[in-house]
Enzyme design. Structure first.
Site, PDB file in Angstrom:
ATOM      1  N   GLU A 196     -37.165  -9.253  -6.238  1.00 58.06           N
ATOM      2  CA  GLU A 196     -35.721 -10.615  -6.812  1.00 58.06           C
ATOM      3  C   GLU A 196     -35.787 -11.298  -5.242  1.00 58.06           C
ATOM      4  O   GLU A 196     -35.152 -12.858  -5.298  1.00 58.06           O
ATOM      5  CB  GLU A 196     -34.746  -9.236  -6.918  1.00 58.06           C
ATOM      6  CG  GLU A 196     -34.938  -8.784  -8.577  1.00 58.06           C
ATOM      7  CD  GLU A 196     -34.241  -7.652  -8.323  1.00 58.06           C
ATOM      8  OE1 GLU A 196     -32.923  -7.236  -7.508  1.00 58.06           O
ATOM      9  OE2 GLU A 196     -34.683  -6.815  -9.298  1.00 58.06           O
ATOM     10  N   GLY A 207     -34.051   1.211  -9.000  1.00 60.67           N
ATOM     11  CA  GLY A 207     -32.861   0.517  -8.891  1.00 60.67           C
ATOM     12  C   GLY A 207     -32.136   1.232 -10.039  1.00 60.67           C
ATOM     13  O   GLY A 207     -30.816   1.701  -9.788  1.00 60.67           O
ATOM     14  N   HIS A 248     -38.305  -7.704  -1.320  1.00 66.54           N
ATOM     15  CA  HIS A 248     -37.781  -7.059  -2.451  1.00 66.54           C
ATOM     16  C   HIS A 248     -37.883  -8.506  -3.731  1.00 66.54           C
ATOM     17  O   HIS A 248     -37.925  -9.365  -3.114  1.00 66.54           O
ATOM     18  CB  HIS A 248     -36.764  -7.252  -2.855  1.00 66.54           C
ATOM     19  CG  HIS A 248     -36.443  -6.408  -4.433  1.00 66.54           C
ATOM     20  ND1 HIS A 248     -36.312  -7.099  -5.417  1.00 66.54           N
ATOM     21  CD2 HIS A 248     -36.239  -5.163  -4.552  1.00 66.54           C
ATOM     22  CE1 HIS A 248     -36.278  -6.021  -6.484  1.00 66.54           C
ATOM     23  NE2 HIS A 248     -36.477  -5.107  -5.937  1.00 66.54           N
ATOM     24  N   ASN A 254     -31.602   1.575  -4.862  1.00 64.98           N
ATOM     25  CA  ASN A 254     -31.450  -0.021  -4.347  1.00 64.98           C
ATOM     26  C   ASN A 254     -30.678  -0.179  -5.492  1.00 64.98           C
ATOM     27  O   ASN A 254     -30.428  -0.084  -6.518  1.00 64.98           O
ATOM     28  CB  ASN A 254     -33.331  -0.549  -4.581  1.00 64.98           C
ATOM     29  CG  ASN A 254     -32.171  -2.130  -4.169  1.00 64.98           C
ATOM     30  OD1 ASN A 254     -31.407  -2.667  -3.975  1.00 64.98           O
ATOM     31  ND2 ASN A 254     -33.624  -2.731  -4.843  1.00 64.98           N
ATOM     32  N   TRP A 255     -29.044   0.282  -5.006  1.00 67.82           N
ATOM     33  CA  TRP A 255     -27.931  -0.559  -5.665  1.00 67.82           C
ATOM     34  C   TRP A 255     -28.024  -2.536  -6.571  1.00 67.82           C
ATOM     35  O   TRP A 255     -27.261  -1.970  -7.120  1.00 67.82           O
ATOM     36  CB  TRP A 255     -26.638  -0.078  -5.547  1.00 67.82           C
ATOM     37  CG  TRP A 255     -26.791   1.607  -5.150  1.00 67.82           C
ATOM     38  CD1 TRP A 255     -27.640   2.175  -4.595  1.00 67.82           C
ATOM     39  CD2 TRP A 255     -25.094   1.659  -3.965  1.00 67.82           C
ATOM     40  NE1 TRP A 255     -26.443   3.423  -4.130  1.00 67.82           N
ATOM     41  CE2 TRP A 255     -25.617   3.345  -4.148  1.00 67.82           C
ATOM     42  CE3 TRP A 255     -24.373   1.469  -3.631  1.00 67.82           C
ATOM     43  CZ2 TRP A 255     -24.714   4.089  -3.172  1.00 67.82           C
ATOM     44  CZ3 TRP A 255     -23.104   2.223  -2.905  1.00 67.82           C
ATOM     45  CH2 TRP A 255     -23.304   3.995  -2.690  1.00 67.82           C
ATOM     46  N   LYS A 256     -28.612  -2.983  -5.426  1.00 66.66           N
ATOM     47  CA  LYS A 256     -28.651  -4.081  -5.778  1.00 66.66           C
ATOM     48  C   LYS A 256     -27.888  -5.047  -5.334  1.00 66.66           C
ATOM     49  O   LYS A 256     -26.989  -4.398  -4.342  1.00 66.66           O
ATOM     50  CB  LYS A 256     -29.423  -4.493  -6.921  1.00 66.66           C
ATOM     51  CG  LYS A 256     -30.769  -4.016  -7.048  1.00 66.66           C
ATOM     52  CD  LYS A 256     -31.950  -4.653  -8.063  1.00 66.66           C
ATOM     53  CE  LYS A 256     -32.918  -3.980  -7.816  1.00 66.66           C
ATOM     54  NZ  LYS A 256     -34.097  -4.181  -9.457  1.00 66.66           N
ATOM     55  N   GLU A 301     -43.904  -2.747  -6.292  1.00 65.40           N
ATOM     56  CA  GLU A 301     -43.274  -2.173  -7.031  1.00 65.40           C
ATOM     57  C   GLU A 301     -43.049  -3.458  -8.450  1.00 65.40           C
ATOM     58  O   GLU A 301     -43.105  -5.093  -7.655  1.00 65.40           O
ATOM     59  CB  GLU A 301     -41.216  -2.815  -6.829  1.00 65.40           C
ATOM     60  CG  GLU A 301     -40.525  -2.031  -6.105  1.00 65.40           C
ATOM     61  CD  GLU A 301     -39.185  -1.917  -5.974  1.00 65.40           C
ATOM     62  OE1 GLU A 301     -38.690  -0.912  -6.402  1.00 65.40           O
ATOM     63  OE2 GLU A 301     -38.699  -3.240  -6.078  1.00 65.40           O
ATOM     64  N   SER A 337     -38.349   1.273 -12.822  1.00 65.97           N
ATOM     65  CA  SER A 337     -37.854   1.266 -14.441  1.00 65.97           C
ATOM     66  C   SER A 337     -37.993   3.463 -13.737  1.00 65.97           C
ATOM     67  O   SER A 337     -38.456   4.508 -14.671  1.00 65.97           O
ATOM     68  CB  SER A 337     -38.784   1.524 -15.677  1.00 65.97           C
ATOM     69  OG  SER A 337     -38.404   0.467 -15.875  1.00 65.97           O
ATOM     70  N   GLY A 397     -36.688  -3.915 -14.274  1.00 65.72           N
ATOM     71  CA  GLY A 397     -35.379  -3.831 -14.956  1.00 65.72           C
ATOM     72  C   GLY A 397     -35.640  -3.742 -16.400  1.00 65.72           C
ATOM     73  O   GLY A 397     -34.838  -3.668 -17.415  1.00 65.72           O
TER      74      GLY A 397
HETATM   75  P1  13P Z   1     -34.993  -0.420 -11.439  1.00 73.21           P
HETATM   76  O1  13P Z   1     -35.444   0.956 -11.358  1.00 73.21           O
HETATM   77  O2  13P Z   1     -33.854  -0.596 -12.306  1.00 73.21           O
HETATM   78  O3  13P Z   1     -36.453  -0.622 -12.088  1.00 73.21           O
HETATM   79  O4  13P Z   1     -35.689  -1.075 -10.578  1.00 73.21           O
HETATM   80  C1  13P Z   1     -36.654  -0.938  -9.240  1.00 73.21           C
HETATM   81  C2  13P Z   1     -36.089  -1.759  -8.155  1.00 73.21           C
HETATM   82  O5  13P Z   1     -36.199  -3.323  -8.200  1.00 73.21           O
HETATM   83  C3  13P Z   1     -35.412  -1.001  -6.871  1.00 73.21           C
HETATM   84  O6  13P Z   1     -35.620  -2.129  -6.019  1.00 73.21           O
END
Ligand code: 13P
Length: 254
Positions: free
Chosen positions: A100, A237, A98, A9-11, A170, A216, A176
């Protein structure tokens, strides 16, 4: 046997040129270095998905996806993207719910249930995210929170539809932050989620469903997480923004 899936997931990262370069590097590395059976899903910002889909077209095991989708089919919904539009780009997966989106855009379970319907109706695969906050875990409320997210978001589906869904656990406190859930913590929750599905549907359905871990994930902890019996891959992420680190996570899945 249920599918193993590693998704990146590149966000909201990478412009078009950078995104296509990353997709090209990852697809070459996966082709040259990975002999395992997992599917690899690249989930760029929606603007880039048609380019990414074209680039990986015809490559076995590689798919593209997007990070969100409208619950409406079409019409006057400025700024939204429909599941049919996503399908027309060649993408196959859509992240729904997600943390977020839940946290910053007010997306709730009932709303997400309608997005799941739209994604399934278009013949795409939803990756439905769930996970507790640090505060919820500290209050020992994580099982209740997860049960609510899973049941309200997914349990209106019939058995056939349910089998099309991928779930990503998650924990918000691990996203993150560099703080991964321990393998034991993740396995406990994955088994709990599978148990909820078995109770609502049956064991056969529960055993078919891919449950990814996210938060992470790095090359250093991926192999241990993937060795747990109920962890069927990862939603990555930060480490998905670099071809080497993402491919090394893929390679940790046999
Ligand atoms: P990180 O791998 O940066 O912790 O993010 C996880 C994530 O939210 C994937 O959707």
């Amino acid at each position: 046997m249920r599918k193993k899936i590693i998704a990146g997931n590149w966000k909201m990262n990478k412009n078009l040129e950078e995104g296509l370069a990353l997709a090209s590097e990852v697809s070459n590395m996966v082709k040259d270095e990975y002999q395992g059976s997992a599917w690899v899903v690249l989930i760029p910002p929606a603007l880039h998905v048609s380019g990414v889909s074209k680039l990986i077209n015809g490559m076995p095991k590689m798919y593209a996806g997007v990070q969100n989708c409208s619950n409406h089919k079409s019409g006057a919904y400025t700024g939204e993207i429909s599941a049919d539009m996503i399908k027309s780009t060649g993408a196959s997966f859509v992240i729904i719910g997600h943390s977020e989106r839940r946290q910053y855009f007010g997306e709730h379970n009932d709303w997400l249930a309608r997005k799941i319907d739209a994604v399934l109706e278009a013949g795409l695969t939803p990756i439905y995210c769930c996970g507790e906050t640090l505060e919820e875990r500290e209050k020992n409320a994580h099982f209740t929170v997860l049960e609510k997210q899973i049941s309200e978001g997914l349990f209106h589906l019939n058995e056939i539809q349910m089998q099309q869904v991928v779930i990503a656990y998650e924990p918000v406190w691990a996203i993150g932050t560099g703080k991964t859930a321990s393998t034991a913590q993740a396995q406990e929750i994955h088994a709990f989620i599978r148990g909820l599905i078995a109770k609502k549907y049956n064991t056969a359905v529960a055993q078919e469903i891919t449950i990814q871990y996210g938060g992470s994930v790095k090359a250093e902890n991926a192999a241990e997480l993937f060795a747990a019996p109920d962890i069927d891959g990862a939603l990555v992420g930060g480490a998905a923004l670099q071809s080497r680190s993402f491919t090394d996570i893929v390679k940790a899945m046999p």
